[in-house]
Design a protein around this motif. Structure first.
Motif, PDB file in Angstrom:
ATOM      1  N   LYS A  79       0.835  -1.208   0.000  1.00 19.29           N
ATOM      2  CA  LYS A  79       0.000   0.000   0.000  1.00 19.29           C
ATOM      3  C   LYS A  79       0.867   1.255   0.000  1.00 19.29           C
ATOM      4  O   LYS A  79       0.590   2.215  -0.729  1.00 19.29           O
ATOM      5  N   ASN A 101      -6.240  -5.453  -3.348  1.00 19.75           N
ATOM      6  CA  ASN A 101      -6.768  -5.108  -2.027  1.00 19.75           C
ATOM      7  C   ASN A 101      -6.538  -6.237  -1.033  1.00 19.75           C
ATOM      8  O   ASN A 101      -6.127  -5.998   0.109  1.00 19.75           O
ATOM      9  N   GLU A 159      -2.851  -6.289  -0.063  1.00 18.44           N
ATOM     10  CA  GLU A 159      -2.522  -5.140   0.788  1.00 18.44           C
ATOM     11  C   GLU A 159      -3.016  -5.323   2.225  1.00 18.44           C
ATOM     12  O   GLU A 159      -2.344  -4.926   3.171  1.00 18.44           O
ATOM     13  N   THR A 160      -4.183  -5.905   2.380  1.00 20.22           N
ATOM     14  CA  THR A 160      -4.771  -6.062   3.710  1.00 20.22           C
ATOM     15  C   THR A 160      -4.361  -7.360   4.395  1.00 20.22           C
ATOM     16  O   THR A 160      -4.798  -7.632   5.521  1.00 20.22           O
TER      17      THR A 160
END
Length: 71
Positions: free
Chosen positions: A6, A31, A34-35
């Motif tokens: 990120k 996403n 990244e998480t």
């Protein structure tokens, strides 16, 4: 697995969709990586390393310190 994806993406002012296009994956995959909900495949990790021009270990941290700390 922790990662700096990120931050690296933000430094380049890329949206998740722009990074996804560069990697040929979905925005949802970016996403999830990244998480920390998804770990990238080895080929995708290498693609990220080439894209950001840095070793995989500088992008991803598996939390293993072992030999580095004399353990």
């Amino acid at each position: 697995m922790e990662n700096r994806l990120k931050v690296l993406r933000a430094i380049r002012n890329w949206s998740q969709a722009e990074l996804a296009d560069r990697l040929d994956v979905s925005r949802q995959a970016v996403n999830a990586i990244e998480t920390g909900k998804y770990d990238p495949s080895l080929p995708l990790a290498f693609k990220l390393a080439r894209l950001f021009e840095m070793p995989i270990e500088e992008i991803f941290d598996d939390g293993f310190k072992g030999a580095e700390n004399g353990e």
